[in-house]
Write a protein that holds these residues in place. Structure first.
Motif, short mmCIF file in Angstrom:
data_model
loop_
_atom_site.label_atom_id
_atom_site.label_comp_id
_atom_site.label_asym_id
_atom_site.label_seq_id
_atom_site.Cartn_x
_atom_site.Cartn_y
_atom_site.Cartn_z
N ALA A 202 -6.75 -9.58 -10.45
CA ALA A 202 -6.64 -8.91 -9.15
C ALA A 202 -7.44 -7.61 -9.09
CB ALA A 202 -5.18 -8.62 -8.83
N GLU A 203 -8.25 -7.35 -10.09
CA GLU A 203 -8.92 -6.06 -10.20
C GLU A 203 -9.72 -5.69 -8.96
OE1 GLU A 203 -10.64 -3.96 -14.09
OE2 GLU A 203 -11.99 -5.50 -13.30
N ALA A 204 -10.38 -6.67 -8.35
CA ALA A 204 -11.19 -6.38 -7.17
C ALA A 204 -10.35 -5.89 -6.00
CB ALA A 204 -11.96 -7.64 -6.75
N LEU A 205 -9.06 -6.16 -6.03
CA LEU A 205 -8.18 -5.78 -4.93
C LEU A 205 -7.61 -4.37 -5.07
CD1 LEU A 205 -6.14 -9.09 -4.54
CD2 LEU A 205 -8.24 -8.41 -3.35
N TRP A 206 -7.66 -3.81 -6.30
CA TRP A 206 -7.02 -2.50 -6.49
C TRP A 206 -7.89 -1.44 -7.16
CZ3 TRP A 206 -6.80 -0.85 -11.52
CH2 TRP A 206 -6.81 -1.81 -12.53
N LYS A 207 -8.88 -1.83 -7.93
CA LYS A 207 -9.57 -0.86 -8.78
C LYS A 207 -10.20 0.28 -8.00
CE LYS A 207 -12.62 -0.51 -12.76
NZ LYS A 207 -13.49 -1.24 -13.71
N GLU A 208 -10.83 -0.02 -6.87
CA GLU A 208 -11.52 1.02 -6.11
C GLU A 208 -10.68 1.58 -4.96
OE1 GLU A 208 -14.33 2.20 -7.14
OE2 GLU A 208 -14.52 0.69 -8.74
N GLN A 209 -9.46 1.08 -4.81
CA GLN A 209 -8.65 1.52 -3.67
C GLN A 209 -7.18 1.67 -4.01
OE1 GLN A 209 -9.04 -1.48 -0.60
NE2 GLN A 209 -8.92 -3.15 -2.06
N GLU A 210 -6.89 2.03 -5.25
CA GLU A 210 -5.48 2.12 -5.65
C GLU A 210 -4.73 3.18 -4.85
OE1 GLU A 210 -2.67 2.68 -9.61
OE2 GLU A 210 -4.83 2.31 -9.84
N ASP A 211 -5.35 4.33 -4.62
CA ASP A 211 -4.67 5.39 -3.87
C ASP A 211 -4.29 4.93 -2.47
OD1 ASP A 211 -4.85 7.08 -6.02
OD2 ASP A 211 -6.60 8.17 -5.27
N GLN A 212 -5.22 4.22 -1.81
CA GLN A 212 -4.93 3.73 -0.46
C GLN A 212 -3.81 2.71 -0.48
OE1 GLN A 212 -7.95 4.18 -1.98
NE2 GLN A 212 -9.60 3.79 -0.49
N LEU A 213 -3.83 1.82 -1.48
CA LEU A 213 -2.77 0.81 -1.59
C LEU A 213 -1.42 1.47 -1.84
CD1 LEU A 213 -4.55 -1.94 -3.69
CD2 LEU A 213 -3.59 -2.25 -1.42
N ASN A 214 -1.41 2.47 -2.71
CA ASN A 214 -0.17 3.17 -3.02
C ASN A 214 0.43 3.80 -1.76
OD1 ASN A 214 -0.44 2.48 -5.70
ND2 ASN A 214 -1.21 4.48 -6.34
N SER A 215 -0.41 4.46 -0.98
CA SER A 215 0.09 5.16 0.20
C SER A 215 0.57 4.18 1.28
CB SER A 215 -0.98 6.09 0.76
OG SER A 215 -2.10 5.34 1.22
N ALA A 216 0.01 2.96 1.27
CA ALA A 216 0.39 1.99 2.29
C ALA A 216 1.56 1.11 1.88
CB ALA A 216 -0.81 1.09 2.61
N THR A 217 1.99 1.23 0.62
CA THR A 217 3.07 0.38 0.10
C THR A 217 4.40 1.10 0.17
OG1 THR A 217 1.53 -0.74 -1.40
CG2 THR A 217 3.87 -0.89 -1.94
N ALA A 218 5.43 0.41 0.59
CA ALA A 218 6.74 1.04 0.79
C ALA A 218 7.24 1.75 -0.46
CB ALA A 218 7.76 -0.01 1.26
#
Length: 270
Positions: A202-218
């Motif tokens: 799943a690296e392509a889904l999180w490696k360059e955007q982990e901060d954005q994913l974290n902020s959007a996740t409950a």
């Protein structure tokens, strides 16, 4: 078939001592975490990987009664041999975790060729059918057992560039329910559907955007393999003995939508 008494908060129902699990695709990521969790609960574990050295390294990391076995997930002869080895070494195959997966078909669906489509469905869908079939005929059909398939929340929705992969996982979710009916009551069959987890696949889904994913996740973070591994260990235990045909979503609330929009709305005054 075992019967289970109602004993309240009986922690022994999580104990896997004396049971043997095969975990496919277990040299890293969710498969390795699941193997660790099952071994920590007392189970014997056979971990598979395409390369023997990777399987052996995973088994050495897990320790205890863990062994490695080289097997391509979609190779019927290797699946049969692996299950034979598990029976010879431990005397049973009580648990099967169909975790191996691949995604060579990244991009729009209409841009994919047959080879990439076929490889995706061969590993992500046919392999779980194959291993479940062999394990059922060799042991579980007579003695009982538990199967857990690693699906994905992608199989419940739509995403750019992941159409073929998500279609394979949607089919796996459907297959889980079908097998739960066909193999009942001897074999329980469930699935886990992780969100974005910190794995190589799943690296392509999180490696360059982990901060954005974290902020959007409950729950304000992406998943870790152990989050899913622990859920798998629960599903294969007696604590989940009345659960079959279900898909357990483990995504920190990612499917709920963008949690950041709710946080910026401010706290509720009471």
């Amino acid at each position: 078939m075992q019967t289970h008494s109602r004993t309240g908060a009986d922690t022994s129902r999580f104990d896997l001592t004396g049971r043997t699990a095969i975990v496919t695709g277990a040299s890293r990521g969710i498969g390795l975490a699941a193997a660790h969790a099952i071994a920590a609960a007392g189970g014997n574990v056979v971990v598979t990987s395409r390369r023997q050295e990777s399987a052996d390294a995973a088994a050495a990391e897990i320790g205890g009664n863990a062994i490695g076995f080289a097997a391509h997930a979609a190779d019927e002869d290797e699946a049969r041999c692996c299950i034979d080895v598990a029976l010879e070494r431990f005397g049973s195959v009580d648990i099967l975790v169909n975790n191996a997966a691949t995604n060579p078909a990244y991009g729009p669906v209409c841009d994919q060729d047959y080879a990439r489509f076929a490889k995706t469905f061969e590993v992500n869908l046919w392999a779980p059918i194959l291993w479940t079939s062999v394990a059922t005929r060799a042991w579980m059909g007579e003695h009982g057992g538990v199967v857990v398939n690693t699906a994905s929340i992608g199989g419940m929705g739509f995403e750019a560039n992941l159409g073929v992969y998500n279609a394979s996982k949607a089919a796996l979710i459907h297959l889980t329910k079908q097998l739960a009916l066909e193999l009942s009551p001897q074999v329980r069959v469930n699935a886990v559907a992780p969100g974005v987890v910190r794995t190589k696949l799943a690296e392509a889904l999180w490696k360059e955007q982990e901060d954005q994913l974290n902020s959007a996740t409950a729950l304000s973070r992406i998943g870790e393999p152990d989050d899913v591994g622990s859920a798998i260990a629960f599903l294969v235990s007696d604590a989940a003995s009345w659960v079959t045909g279900e898909t357990f979503v483990i995504d920190g609330g990612q499917r709920l939508g963008d949690a950041g929009l709710f946080r910026t709305a401010g706290a509720i005054n009471v």
